[in-house]
Enzyme design. Sequence first.
Site, PDB file in Angstrom:
ATOM      1  N   GLY A 100       0.670  -1.263  -0.048  1.00  0.00           N
ATOM      2  CA  GLY A 100      -0.170   0.084   0.089  1.00  0.00           C
ATOM      3  C   GLY A 100       0.820   1.158   0.011  1.00  0.00           C
ATOM      4  NE  ARG A 333       2.617  -9.736  -0.236  1.00  0.00           N
ATOM      5  CZ  ARG A 333       1.979  -8.515  -0.384  1.00  0.00           C
ATOM      6  NH1 ARG A 333       2.287  -7.706  -1.045  1.00  0.00           N
ATOM      7  NH2 ARG A 333       0.942  -8.724   0.273  1.00  0.00           N
ATOM      8  CG  HIS A 449      23.745   4.016  30.807  1.00  0.00           C
ATOM      9  ND1 HIS A 449      22.809   3.625  31.741  1.00  0.00           N
ATOM     10  CD2 HIS A 449      24.996   3.262  30.936  1.00  0.00           C
ATOM     11  CE1 HIS A 449      23.580   2.701  32.523  1.00  0.00           C
ATOM     12  NE2 HIS A 449      24.750   2.556  32.043  1.00  0.00           N
ATOM     13  NE  ARG A 624      36.957  -4.648  29.593  1.00  0.00           N
ATOM     14  CZ  ARG A 624      35.954  -4.044  29.229  1.00  0.00           C
ATOM     15  NH1 ARG A 624      35.912  -4.083  27.921  1.00  0.00           N
ATOM     16  NH2 ARG A 624      35.109  -3.431  29.751  1.00  0.00           N
ATOM     17  CB  SER A 761      38.311 -10.636  22.411  1.00  0.00           C
ATOM     18  OG  SER A 761      37.053 -10.204  22.601  1.00  0.00           O
ATOM     19  N   GLY A 763      36.988  -5.676  20.335  1.00  0.00           N
ATOM     20  CA  GLY A 763      36.002  -4.751  21.115  1.00  0.00           C
ATOM     21  C   GLY A 763      35.522  -3.653  20.219  1.00  0.00           C
ATOM     22  CB  THR A 764      32.978  -4.157  17.353  1.00  0.00           C
ATOM     23  OG1 THR A 764      32.303  -4.862  18.150  1.00  0.00           O
ATOM     24  CG2 THR A 764      33.971  -5.173  16.676  1.00  0.00           C
ATOM     25  CG  ASP A 766      36.538   1.382  23.412  1.00  0.00           C
ATOM     26  OD1 ASP A 766      36.243   2.589  23.387  1.00  0.00           O
ATOM     27  OD2 ASP A 766      36.447   0.907  24.266  1.00  0.00           O
ATOM     28  CE1 TYR A 849      34.876 -15.092  22.411  1.00  0.00           C
ATOM     29  CE2 TYR A 849      36.749 -16.401  21.479  1.00  0.00           C
ATOM     30  CZ  TYR A 849      36.257 -15.234  22.297  1.00  0.00           C
ATOM     31  OH  TYR A 849      37.341 -14.463  23.059  1.00  0.00           O
TER      32      TYR A 849
HETATM   33  P1  ADP Z   1      -1.070  -3.031  -3.774  1.00  0.00           P
HETATM   34  O1  ADP Z   1       0.624  -3.362  -4.326  1.00  0.00           O
HETATM   35  O2  ADP Z   1      -1.004  -1.870  -3.020  1.00  0.00           O
HETATM   36  O3  ADP Z   1      -1.451  -4.340  -3.066  1.00  0.00           O
HETATM   37  P2  ADP Z   1      -1.953  -3.900  -6.348  1.00  0.00           P
HETATM   38  O4  ADP Z   1      -1.164  -3.398  -7.643  1.00  0.00           O
HETATM   39  O5  ADP Z   1      -1.992  -5.038  -5.827  1.00  0.00           O
HETATM   40  O6  ADP Z   1      -1.618  -2.622  -5.309  1.00  0.00           O
HETATM   41  O7  ADP Z   1      -3.477  -3.356  -6.772  1.00  0.00           O
HETATM   42  C1  ADP Z   1      -4.552  -3.331  -5.542  1.00  0.00           C
HETATM   43  C2  ADP Z   1      -5.609  -4.366  -5.979  1.00  0.00           C
HETATM   44  O8  ADP Z   1      -6.146  -3.914  -7.441  1.00  0.00           O
HETATM   45  C3  ADP Z   1      -5.510  -5.678  -6.243  1.00  0.00           C
HETATM   46  O9  ADP Z   1      -5.482  -6.326  -5.241  1.00  0.00           O
HETATM   47  C4  ADP Z   1      -6.438  -6.223  -7.054  1.00  0.00           C
HETATM   48  O10 ADP Z   1      -7.817  -6.436  -6.237  1.00  0.00           O
HETATM   49  C5  ADP Z   1      -7.071  -4.782  -8.011  1.00  0.00           C
HETATM   50  N1  ADP Z   1      -6.234  -5.100  -9.283  1.00  0.00           N
HETATM   51  C6  ADP Z   1      -5.177  -4.680  -9.871  1.00  0.00           C
HETATM   52  N2  ADP Z   1      -5.002  -4.827 -10.961  1.00  0.00           N
HETATM   53  C7  ADP Z   1      -6.279  -5.529 -11.705  1.00  0.00           C
HETATM   54  C8  ADP Z   1      -6.873  -6.220 -12.754  1.00  0.00           C
HETATM   55  N3  ADP Z   1      -5.993  -6.271 -13.906  1.00  0.00           N
HETATM   56  N4  ADP Z   1      -7.886  -6.276 -12.863  1.00  0.00           N
HETATM   57  C9  ADP Z   1      -8.592  -6.354 -11.443  1.00  0.00           C
HETATM   58  N5  ADP Z   1      -8.445  -5.955 -10.554  1.00  0.00           N
HETATM   59  C10 ADP Z   1      -7.248  -5.523 -10.591  1.00  0.00           C
HETATM   60 MG    MG Z   2      36.823  -1.082  24.944  1.00  0.00          MG
END
Ligand code: ADP
Ligand code: MG
Length: 877
Positions: A100, A333, A449, A624, A761, A763-764, A766, A849
């Site tokens: 977003g 993803r 601190h 030390r 050792s 002492g990063t 200092d 270590y």
């Molecule tokens: P964000 O990276 O903020 O999630 P997106 O690029 O995923 O934004 O777009 C947000 C939403 O828009 C997607 O989750 C999807 O529902 C809608 N969207 C994006 N491309 C298309 C598309 N080609 N057809 C229909 N809905 C889309």
């Molecule tokens: Mg020291």
Amino acid sequence: MAKYVYDFTEGNRNLKDLLGGKGANLAEMTNLGLPVPPGFTITTEACRHYLAEGSVPDGLDQEVAGHLEALESQIGRSLGQADDPLLVSVRSGAKFSMPGMMETVLNIGLNDESVHGLAKQAGGNERFAWDSYRRLIQMFGKTVLGIDGDLFERALDALKGKRQDTDLDTGELQGLVETYKGIVREQTGKDFPADPREQMRLAVMAVFDSWNAPRAILYRRQERIPADLGTAVNIMAMVFGNYGDDSGTGVAFTRDPGSGRQGIYGDYLQNAQGEDVVAGIRNTIPLEDLERLDKDSYDELLGIMRTLENHYRDLCDIEFTIERGRLWMLQTRVGKRTAAAAFSIATQLVDQGLITMDEAVTRVTGDQLAQLMFPRFDGGAPKKKIAKGMNASPGAAVGKAVFSSERAVELSEQGEDVILVRRETNPDDLAGMIAAKGILTSRGGKTSHAAVVARGMGKTCVCGAEELEVRTAEQRFIAPGDVVVSEGDVISIDGTTGEVFLGEVAVVDSAVVEYFEGAEPDDELVRAVDRVMRHADGARRLGVRANADTPEDAARARRFGAEGIGLCRTEHMFLGERRQLVEDLVLAATDADRQAALDALEPLQKSDFTGIFQAMNGDPVTIRLIDPPLHEFLPDIVDLSIKAAKDEATEKDHKLLTAVKRLHEQNPMLGLRGVRLGLVIPGLFTMQVRAIAQAAKEVPGSKAEIMIPLVAAVQELEAVREEAVKILADVGVEALIGTMIEVPRAALTAGQIAEAAEFFSFGTNDMTQMAWGFSRDDVEAAFFSRYLDLGIFGVSPFETLDREGVGRLMEIAVAEGRAARPDLHLGICGEHGGDPDSVHFCHEVGLDYVSCSPFRIPVARLEAGRAALAETDSDTR
Ligand code: ADP
Ligand code: MG
Ligand code: MG
């Protein structure tokens, strides 16, 4: 010639650098044969060019035109064609997910003509066409033309009244489109651009620009995403979830990102488009209810989710749309997850045969483990927030407010939980900090601190809560709104968020810490942590030791898996009642007086060491010799001067005042400390060495390592070494003698120094100060945030080891030290020893270590295992 545009059929998931995560995964899904609307991706390289030069690279326009033409002929419609339009979305998508934070524009290609064509295409569904058109003007107006989105929102709200957006009829939507066009004209002085290609071109540039939107910059800084990657742009054919009730849009996870459990997790919204589902405009339904609405799409979706999990071998999150009963995948993803879910999922995937244990270890991080080790507030509990500071050390703590270290100790001895509240803390507050459940300060940053010490102890800390006015003398603080908290009033602090609450908020303990303390793993999460830790321990090459100064710390460190002590500081042993003896030492007028003071200290020191050797049960203990300048142990110069001025000073006070003035230093960090003390004050180091030797003799099997701080030249070390060797021989014990490498000159002459040292050792702390030429306590508040803004460093070099500078010094010292003495033992004992990235660096340069505070030991063990596995792991993700 450079290629800036890739069709979805040309990419794959390994091309995230070039295509962004969204583009790479859309390509991957396309090539898996999943239903993805066709489209193409403009590379991050084109974006970087645009951001640097202010214009798109040569040839990009033609390349995009070519891909658009191919898309048009594949679908059989052209972009924005009046009687039968192709519409597209223009979507951002960087290498790392920034949910977003950047822009996306839907329904590109609509105008006063093509809106009719769209209605015709939809079998006369005028309402749908006008709904899509108003959405385009709204999104385009806001993100491309930079118009305040509230103007559109308000117009929509005024029209809707109490109804929902789906209740608007065609006529009303047509009116809304006119209103929106008016807003565009008024705000920009121009008409809404009707030309579909122009719409697309402007949207692409707006997505490029959104890389540098303020919220995107802020998010990147927080998540440590590099600022120069740029975003890709995805252009894809639109599919429509806003046709009517047979359509909709949704989001889902292949398993629960909170617990890792398998099941159906997601939300669906009928007759909706894009962000509607997460924006909360109407109530979504749980994904399992889709089965009732559209069983075929539901079954297909579940099948695809299984395919994706097996293919990515990990939890995936997805975005999908159903257009009149037909399912389309719009995004996937590898999904974000909580720390607890990360461990559970990793081991579940092993049990499903999808990944190996080696991979499971690389799928979790030390930061996630650290999160699981802190107690936390019960999410559902009622809370009254009174201030917010910096989240200096995570966890949740509840207790009575106290305003001095002494009161903290007193009350905690009576069995009370206390929160130590100070303007800022200093080394004298240590006892109170140890006694307290949590620490709250109104001044100082994340490396103050209070913050550093609290993190080291694994104690909850909120620092720099500047809204609070701490009146130590009155034993109370004042929060905004005239809320007064006096000694004994209960407060709750959340070190994970920096929030301060009035009264008691319910806390849940960490089962993971109980496990490290020795409890049997008895729930799913702890069993997962146990399996991962065992495997990491088996894989790591680095040893893990603890920084521990007391038998209690040493014992805990051992339970947490420490294989020795890498740093036992002796200065804490000169505080409290023993200050008296240090004062005698400083004031000694004759050799005999000085020797008397040292003789009094020796048995005390010996018993300190005996306790630690016993706790470590034969594991090595690196001690030390005293490091800080002696004036740190003397009374404050101001207090003494006041006493003197008021005629209240004793004879000793007068002597102390003279001594304090004599010992005063402009730059204590670079003054009379470390090995210099040992060379200047006869008998000081020899007293400590004798105490160590005698303690070692008394505890059979103990392994002492004597460490000399702040050495810059081999001659310094040789002088101390010669005396130490004699004492060891006298007492009749063996011990290694080595040095800290913390002064840059020591690193640069490590070959010589190794002739006189059996171990190094690093002492990063200092070394970082001296390599950069700034003192930690002074610089953070003064200019660190500016340096972070300017990108001079991406993260404070006190938090994560600066590989290029300090790391370079370490590399030189390792190479030259080992060349001079092949069996030289090498470790690190700065704060960095428990920092994930720094642990990886220590592995890479071949240290033996790392040593860190007890609470960080599990983190260091895990990261050391991950570092070793990263070497052998070719392509797992
Ligand atoms: P964000 O990276 O903020 O999630 P997106 O690029 O995923 O934004 O777009 C947000 C939403 O828009 C997607 O989750 C999807 O529902 C809608 N969207 C994006 N491309 C298309 C598309 N080609 N057809 C229909 N809905 C889309
Ligand atoms: Mg020291
Ligand atoms: Mg998305």
